[in-house]
Design an enzyme around this catalytic site. Structure first.
Site, PDB file in Angstrom:
ATOM      1  N   CYS A 184      -9.217 -25.202  15.703  1.00 31.77           N
ATOM      2  CA  CYS A 184      -8.094 -24.792  15.191  1.00 31.77           C
ATOM      3  C   CYS A 184      -6.957 -25.572  16.158  1.00 31.77           C
ATOM      4  CB  CYS A 184      -7.567 -23.357  14.974  1.00 31.77           C
ATOM      5  SG  CYS A 184      -7.306 -22.330  16.388  1.00 31.77           S
ATOM      6  N   ASP A 240      -3.716   7.139  -3.637  1.00 33.84           N
ATOM      7  CA  ASP A 240      -4.957   7.523  -3.640  1.00 33.84           C
ATOM      8  C   ASP A 240      -5.409   8.491  -2.426  1.00 33.84           C
ATOM      9  OD1 ASP A 240      -4.863   4.949  -2.282  1.00 33.84           O
ATOM     10  OD2 ASP A 240      -6.626   5.235  -1.893  1.00 33.84           O
ATOM     11  N   ASP A 274       0.940  -1.134  -0.061  1.00 37.05           N
ATOM     12  CA  ASP A 274       0.083   0.170   0.038  1.00 37.05           C
ATOM     13  C   ASP A 274       0.914   1.312  -0.173  1.00 37.05           C
ATOM     14  OD1 ASP A 274      -2.373   1.509   0.016  1.00 37.05           O
ATOM     15  OD2 ASP A 274      -3.021   0.786   1.877  1.00 37.05           O
ATOM     16  N   CYS A 297      -7.142 -23.549  19.617  1.00 40.55           N
ATOM     17  CA  CYS A 297      -8.359 -23.851  20.214  1.00 40.55           C
ATOM     18  C   CYS A 297      -8.542 -25.328  20.875  1.00 40.55           C
ATOM     19  CB  CYS A 297      -9.677 -23.645  19.487  1.00 40.55           C
ATOM     20  SG  CYS A 297      -9.813 -21.871  19.034  1.00 40.55           S
TER      21      CYS A 297
HETATM   22  N1  GUN Z   1      -6.546   0.736   3.280  1.00 44.64           N
HETATM   23  C1  GUN Z   1      -7.744   0.942   3.820  1.00 44.64           C
HETATM   24  N2  GUN Z   1      -8.433   1.791   3.030  1.00 44.64           N
HETATM   25  C2  GUN Z   1      -7.819   2.023   2.211  1.00 44.64           C
HETATM   26  C3  GUN Z   1      -7.897   3.111   1.040  1.00 44.64           C
HETATM   27  O1  GUN Z   1      -9.154   3.673   0.710  1.00 44.64           O
HETATM   28  N3  GUN Z   1      -6.814   3.399   0.140  1.00 44.64           N
HETATM   29  C4  GUN Z   1      -5.601   2.820   0.424  1.00 44.64           C
HETATM   30  N4  GUN Z   1      -4.491   3.054  -0.398  1.00 44.64           N
HETATM   31  N5  GUN Z   1      -5.612   2.126   1.291  1.00 44.64           N
HETATM   32  C5  GUN Z   1      -6.435   1.479   2.116  1.00 44.64           C
HETATM   33 ZN    ZN Z   2      -9.468 -21.392  16.973  1.00 46.96          ZN
END
Ligand code: GUN
Ligand code: ZN
Length: 680
Positions: free
Chosen positions: A275, A119, A84, A278
């Site tokens: 799991c 963004d 990201d 658990c």
């Molecule tokens: N992570 C959670 N929401 C967003 C978003 O709107 N844009 C970006 N780039 N990362 C995110």
């Molecule tokens: Zn579990």
């Protein structure tokens, strides 16, 4: 690159191809913290992870290592990694110290598989001016990122994020503009605040409007949705990827994720799943542990539950039972139920993607099921159907209805929308039932026999074995909403007829107005006529007139000795069509294809392919999406289709693997499984 393997409505099982391997979708990308990560998510089932390029960029030490040894080495994961861009930090802190170009350059330099442009995640419910302004910047940066990646020949896939806040037209516009860019993935952004506030209904609106213009051949990522409770719903809307910081954030707060919600450790009497964690520990064991060990174990559980849910979802897509799973999951929280009800408003959007027939039966799980694509499709088909003069509405009994026609009736009521239509004098003639000579000629050739039942409302008797009109289950005890829904449809549909006779059980159930005069049931003899039946099925399947065109000549119908069902239909000794046992739909043979072609005007029932691949089709080879020039807009996957060249000459016929919308979008993969070609 994204390839679709199986579909159910808008949901798909796909494969996302990256430089570090293939990823099955729908899937979840655990968020890796570049500095603090202690848990090895790969060990617990992660096929792909996501981390934050901006956090790496901001930290001199991390930045240096990432530039030197690469991102995969830095986070110690050798599968696909998405990054990201720092937009989230932007949305939290209002400001960041990197430009769009810099962050793209940096992601390429550290060797990320999928990068993201910068963004602007606009919060929900802001002013329109703000949402629009932010969206324009997001779009501009997406364009800049894509041309930068292309110009510099970067070997990195790129995310272009849909924004637009809660303004649905802006979401649509943003998606439409982005779809022109040819990005590798389309995430849907800024839903985190909606998720946190349980505004799932708004999430449905935002996602469905974003989806309207996103190309079907590209993967979509619902950003920041990491709770397994919402996965099934999101997948049903067409989302392919999720990311989860939730697995660790919730663990740090002693919270267990489940598909039914979240449980705090302090409230835990029993471990919530099976799991490894658990099975091995008790809630008391965990409460007695030191924090670090405990967090790790809860995070393991959280990952396990999330991946298990995604396996279940993929299985449901293969089976064609995803909506049943969604309906189940959305009963975990009233606001999720709101979201499910809201999804019903998008039934027409989903119908476009719904395969014509499936392996699994349709299960009615409550009034929400009435808005499913299968029901919407059937009612629309009924609305467009040619009608006869009279309508007889029978009560639905066991399926197939025609085999178990309810013979217990003493009388049928004459239903009238408007009693005032008849004068006193006319009414008086009816005292002993419908008089002879009254123009109510209940003969097969001028009467439609429909069965009333939930959820498909009215089912023509001849179609009672066609998918999903027979392949469905509903509770025997009707709920009021369903009865009202079916009643409304009956009232609407009955308007098309001169005379409507209704079984007393239906009159009672629906509390219909009727003229209290009855027709002797002896006059309503449902005659079974196989030829009429196959013609009706052909009309329902291929459009009005197909039945007449297909079944001319000396028709012979061959039935299964075992089940008594129609199997093969011939003209003299030549096979026209076969009837598939599982869904009672007609499968064309060469003669059938030619006859259907003769009555199919324009693009009806057709897929037009490029003349350059004409000989392949004539040889019976399958058709790939990229060679499709045009197709019938009503085509859905599993439909029988005629394959024609650009001069509209019949080349071959086969089964559509995708629907019309996807045929227009897809540039890779098979579109039609050709059954036979017509050699020159
Ligand atoms: N992570 C959670 N929401 C967003 C978003 O709107 N844009 C970006 N780039 N990362 C995110
Ligand atoms: Zn579990």
């Amino acid at each position: 690159m994204f390839e679709i393997k199986a579909k159910d409505g808008k949901a798909r099982v796909g494969v996302l191809k990256t430089n570090h391997g293939d990823v099955k979708t729908p899937n979840l990308m655990p968020v890796i913290h570049p500095r603090k990560q202690t848990i090895d998510v790969g060990k617990y089932g992660a096929d792909i992870v996501i981390t934050n390029a901006y956090l790496i960029y901001k930290n001199e030490d991390l930045k240096e290592k990432a530039l030197e040894n690469g991102l995969h080495d830095l986070i110690n994961f050798d599968g696909p990694v998405m990054t990201d861009s720092g937009s989230f930090q932007l949305s939290v802190y209002g400001d960041i110290e990197i430009t769009n170009k810099e962050v793209i350059e940096f992601q390429e330099a550290i060797g990320t598989d999928i990068g993201t442009s910068l963004d602007i995640p606009t919060a929900p419910y802001v002013t329109r001016e703000q949402a629009e302004g932010d969206m324009e910047i997001t779009l501009e940066r997406a364009r800049e990122a894509i041309s930068y990646v292309k110009d510099n020949d970067y070997d990195m896939m790129i995310n272009s994020v849909v924004q637009g806040s809660t303004f649905l037209d802006l979401r649509e516009k943003c998606a439409e503009e982005l779809s022109k860019l040819d990005a590798d993935l389309y995430p849907i952004g800024a839903v985190v605040p909606l998720m946190e506030q349980y505004q799932y209904k708004d999430v449905v609106d935002v996602v469905m409007h974003s989806m309207k213009h996103l190309p079907d051949d590209t993967a979509r990522h619902l950003m920041g949705a990491g709770h397994p409770m919402v996965f099934a719903l999101a997948v049903a809307m067409g989302c392919d990827l999720f990311d989860s910081a939730a697995y660790i954030l919730y663990a740090e707060d002693d919270r267990f994720l489940t598909t039914r919600g979240t449980i705090k450790l302090e409230n835990l009497n029993e471990m919530p799943c099976s799991c490894e964690v658990c099975c091995k520990y008790t809630p008391d064991d965990l409460r007695a542990m030191d924090k670090e060990e405990r967090v790790n174990l809860i995070a393991q559980h959280n990952l396990h539950v999330s991946f298990a849910e995604l396996r279940l979802i993929r299985q449901a897509i293969y089976e064609g039972s995803l909506m049943e799973l969604v309906e189940e999951r959305c009963r975990a929280h009233p606001l999720l139920l709101d979201a499910l009800r809201c999804l019903g408003d998008y039934s027409d959007d989903i119908e476009v993607y719904e395969p014509r027939s499936k392996k699994s039966a349709f299960f009615y799980t409550g009034p929400e099921s009435l808005k499913r694509a299968e029901v919407t499709r059937h009612l629309n088909k009924m609305r467009a159907r040619k009608t006869k003069k009279n309508l007889v509405v029978l009560a639905g009994n066991r399926k197939p209805y025609s085999k178990f026609i309810n013979k217990d009736y003493k009388k049928f009521y004459l239903y009238s929308l408007d009693e005032d239509n008849l004068t006193e004098e006319e009414l008086s003639k009816f005292e002993d039932g419908i008089p002879e000579g009254f123009d109510l000629n209940i003969k097969d050739e001028n009467t439609d026999y429909l069965v009333f039942d939930i959820p498909f409302c009215l089912i023509p008797l001849e179609l009672d074995e066609v998918y999903p009109l027979s392949q469905n289950e509903a509770p025997k005890i009707n709920d009021e909403i369903a009865v009202e829904f079916a009643r409304d449809f009956l009232v609407e549909y009955a308007e098309k007829y001169d005379n409507v006779l209704i079984h007393p059980r239906i009159v009672d159930l629906c509390e219909l107005d009727y003229i209290d005069l009855y027709v002797d049931p002896e006059r309503i003899k449902v005659r079974k006529n196989d030829l009429e039946k196959i013609k009706s099925i052909a009309d329902y399947q291929f459009g009005d007139g197909a039945g007449e065109a297909l079944f001319t000549g000396k028709i012979e119908i061959e039935k299964s000795k075992k089940t008594g069902k129609i199997r093969h239909i011939f003209d003299k000794k030549q096979n026209i069509v076969n009837m598939r046992a599982s869904d009672s739909l007609l499968i064309l043979s060469k003669l059938g294809a030619k006859r259907l072609y003769s009555c199919s005007e324009g693009m009806k029932n057709k897929v037009m392919i490029s003349n350059s691949v004409e000989s392949f089709a004539r040889d019976g080879k399958s058709v790939f999406s990229k060679f499709i020039v045009d197709c019938d807009e009503n085509m859905r996957s599993n439909d029988e289709v005629l394959i024609v060249n650009e001069e509209d000459e019949l080349l071959a016929f086969g089964k559509a693997l995708i629907g019309a919308k996807e045929m227009n979008d897809f540039s890779v993969g098979q579109a039609i499984k050709t059954r036979k070609g017509f050699k020159k």
